[in-house]
Write a protein that holds these residues in place. Sequence first.
Motif, short mmCIF file in Angstrom:
data_model
loop_
_atom_site.label_atom_id
_atom_site.label_comp_id
_atom_site.label_asym_id
_atom_site.label_seq_id
_atom_site.Cartn_x
_atom_site.Cartn_y
_atom_site.Cartn_z
N ASN A 29 -36.51 -12.45 -50.75
CA ASN A 29 -35.07 -12.67 -50.67
C ASN A 29 -34.65 -13.35 -49.37
OD1 ASN A 29 -35.94 -10.42 -52.28
ND2 ASN A 29 -33.79 -9.97 -52.70
N GLY A 30 -35.13 -12.84 -48.26
CA GLY A 30 -34.76 -13.39 -46.96
C GLY A 30 -35.74 -14.40 -46.42
N GLY A 31 -36.81 -14.64 -47.15
CA GLY A 31 -37.80 -15.63 -46.75
C GLY A 31 -38.91 -15.10 -45.86
N GLY A 32 -38.90 -13.81 -45.59
CA GLY A 32 -39.89 -13.25 -44.68
C GLY A 32 -41.26 -13.03 -45.26
N GLU A 33 -41.36 -12.96 -46.57
CA GLU A 33 -42.65 -12.75 -47.23
C GLU A 33 -42.88 -13.87 -48.23
OE1 GLU A 33 -42.18 -7.88 -47.21
OE2 GLU A 33 -42.97 -8.91 -48.97
N ILE A 34 -44.09 -14.41 -48.18
CA ILE A 34 -44.47 -15.51 -49.06
C ILE A 34 -45.84 -15.21 -49.64
CG2 ILE A 34 -45.17 -17.94 -49.09
CD1 ILE A 34 -42.99 -18.50 -47.04
N ASP A 35 -46.02 -15.55 -50.90
CA ASP A 35 -47.30 -15.35 -51.56
C ASP A 35 -47.62 -16.59 -52.39
OD1 ASP A 35 -48.73 -13.29 -54.14
OD2 ASP A 35 -49.62 -13.83 -52.21
N TYR A 36 -48.90 -16.96 -52.37
CA TYR A 36 -49.36 -18.12 -53.12
C TYR A 36 -50.52 -17.74 -54.04
CZ TYR A 36 -46.89 -20.90 -49.56
OH TYR A 36 -45.94 -21.44 -48.72
N ALA A 37 -50.62 -18.47 -55.13
CA ALA A 37 -51.83 -18.38 -55.95
C ALA A 37 -52.98 -18.95 -55.12
CB ALA A 37 -51.66 -19.16 -57.24
N ASP A 38 -54.17 -18.39 -55.31
CA ASP A 38 -55.33 -18.86 -54.55
C ASP A 38 -55.57 -20.36 -54.74
OD1 ASP A 38 -57.35 -15.84 -55.02
OD2 ASP A 38 -55.80 -16.34 -53.55
N SER A 39 -55.23 -20.86 -55.91
CA SER A 39 -55.50 -22.26 -56.24
C SER A 39 -54.68 -23.24 -55.43
CB SER A 39 -55.28 -22.50 -57.74
OG SER A 39 -53.96 -22.14 -58.11
N VAL A 40 -53.60 -22.77 -54.79
CA VAL A 40 -52.74 -23.70 -54.05
C VAL A 40 -52.62 -23.35 -52.58
CG1 VAL A 40 -51.42 -24.10 -56.16
CG2 VAL A 40 -50.54 -22.50 -54.44
N LYS A 41 -53.23 -22.27 -52.15
CA LYS A 41 -53.15 -21.87 -50.74
C LYS A 41 -53.65 -22.98 -49.82
CE LYS A 41 -53.40 -16.85 -51.16
NZ LYS A 41 -54.25 -15.63 -51.00
#
Length: 124
Positions: free
Chosen positions: A53-65
């Motif tokens: 919501n506030g942008g403090g946490e981000i997660d990516y699929a391994d395929s695009v990290k």
Amino acid sequence: QAQLVESGGGSVQPGGSLKLSCKASGFRISTYCMGWIRQAPGKEREGVAVISNGGGEIDYADSVKGRFTISRDNAEAELYLQMNSLKPEDTAMYYCAAGTSCRADWLVDSIRYEGQGTQVTVSS
């Protein structure tokens, strides 16, 4: 009425870059995790990237990290996805989504709102 409208897709050669944008209206994006989902022909939908919501946490699929970067601007009600070092396997329809999960692998099952998608094609 809640609406998400994507833009920025197109065709690019391998190794190239694209930046996707998503404009939200009709609801407050600050109350949701926001992310990008993609679906290639014959494949299941995949959560690519998600930002809290506030942008403090981000997660990516391994395929695009290491290649994709997600960001958001709550004041402008916009979401972005910078895609670098694109590969042919990144070819898919990309959808902007608002959901209740801030994990990329759970985003698909937590969608509350979703856009119509923008096509990304990576080919030489």
